[in-house]
Design a protein around this motif. Structure first.
Motif, mmCIF file in Angstrom:
data_model
loop_
_atom_site.group_PDB
_atom_site.id
_atom_site.type_symbol
_atom_site.label_atom_id
_atom_site.label_comp_id
_atom_site.label_asym_id
_atom_site.label_seq_id
_atom_site.Cartn_x
_atom_site.Cartn_y
_atom_site.Cartn_z
ATOM 1 N N GLU A 53 97.129 76.994 -9.362
ATOM 2 C CA GLU A 53 96.360 75.757 -9.352
ATOM 3 C C GLU A 53 95.204 75.881 -8.373
ATOM 4 N N VAL A 58 93.290 71.760 -10.967
ATOM 5 C CA VAL A 58 93.354 72.308 -12.327
ATOM 6 C C VAL A 58 94.430 73.402 -12.360
ATOM 7 N N ARG A 59 95.255 73.385 -13.404
ATOM 8 C CA ARG A 59 96.293 74.391 -13.566
ATOM 9 C C ARG A 59 95.793 75.475 -14.534
ATOM 10 N N ALA A 115 100.122 76.237 -22.375
ATOM 11 C CA ALA A 115 99.826 74.853 -22.731
ATOM 12 C C ALA A 115 101.031 73.952 -22.501
ATOM 13 N N CYS A 124 99.057 73.856 -18.333
ATOM 14 C CA CYS A 124 97.814 74.540 -17.992
ATOM 15 C C CYS A 124 96.654 73.940 -18.782
ATOM 16 N N ARG A 125 95.490 73.930 -18.143
ATOM 17 C CA ARG A 125 94.296 73.393 -18.780
ATOM 18 C C ARG A 125 93.289 74.497 -19.128
ATOM 19 N N LEU A 138 93.236 74.541 -25.009
ATOM 20 C CA LEU A 138 92.896 75.050 -23.688
ATOM 21 C C LEU A 138 91.414 75.400 -23.595
ATOM 22 N N TYR A 139 90.844 75.257 -22.393
ATOM 23 C CA TYR A 139 89.613 75.963 -22.112
ATOM 24 C C TYR A 139 89.967 77.445 -21.976
#
Length: 236
Positions: free
Chosen positions: A130, A134-135, A154, A158-159, A189-190
């Motif tokens: 992190e 943001v993870r 996901a 997580c992002r 996800l990004y």
């Protein structure tokens, strides 16, 4: 949070020179407002399997002083190296450092590609960390061809998925253009891809370091010939 994806041309098996090249790109990413920069597979050596197999001096631990130029760049970094293990073979591993240069986590590539299986030890655990609320999840090149890896990320909240990779001209162009937007679309996800550009061991890196948004649209993309960074904003 602004995140940068890097692409560079490595000098074969020259750890100090490649650390300096990566550090210059990290400083550039910071100047462009990025808080994190991601580098390609084997950032410090290039994709030089014969040299990495025969010379443990090219292996890089998390506290290796040759990483000091990157750790002192004033930006969080994800840099991929040949990492010593408890056994006779290294792992292909991404080391993550925060903006102060402190080691955050290490992820070892789980899915080794073909001839890599004769040289490296596979990892056994997923990579997470992190930063700034943001993870993140981590994958290395061929890892990202296995949908369950990103699916677990996901499901774990997580992002952003960070991919340190090597894709070459030829088949690599199509793989790069399908695998990564596919992860973004399928798992929401990004996705941040760092790649080689120019000579990379037996291949020629096709560049195209990029960031894709959930849904699969590209939001930042480098060309196929110029070392550099591209940046994109990720909502927190």
């Amino acid at each position: 949070m602004k995140i940068a994806a890097a692409q560079l041309t490595c000098l074969p098996a020259d750890v100090p020179a490649n650390a300096a090249r990566a550090s210059a790109l990290a400083v550039r990413a910071r100047a462009e407002g990025a808080e994190l920069v991601v580098f390609p597979e084997f950032t410090l050596t290039g994709y030089e399997l014969a040299a990495l197999s025969s010379d443990p001096g090219l292996w890089t631990g998390a506290d290796d002083p040759r990483l000091d130029p990157l750790r002192s760049a004033g930006i969080a970094t994800a840099v991929n190296v040949a990492l010593p293990t408890d056994g006779p073979r290294p792992a292909i591993a991404t080391l993550v450092y925060d903006a102060d240069g402190a080691h955050v986590t290490t992820y070892a590539k789980q899915h080794l590609f073909r001839h890599e299986q004769d040289v490296f030890e596979p990892g056994t655990r997923d990579g997470r960390f992190e930063l700034g609320g943001v993870r993140f999840s981590l994958g290395v090149c061929y890892d990202n061809h296995f949908p369950r890896l990103a699916g677990r990320a996901a499901a774990d909240g997580c992002r952003v998925h960070l991919a340190s990779s090597l894709y070459g001209t030829g088949d690599g162009i199509g793989e790069r253009a399908t695998v990564y937007p596919g992860i973004a679309k399928e798992h929401g996800l990004y996705v941040v891809l760092a790649n080689h550009v120019g000579p990379a061991g037996p291949w020629t890196g096709c560049g195209g370091a990029a960031v894709w948004a959930p849904g699969g649209d590209v939001v930042a993309e480098a060309d196929d010939r110029t070392p550099g960074v591209v940046t994109a904003d990720v909502p927190v």
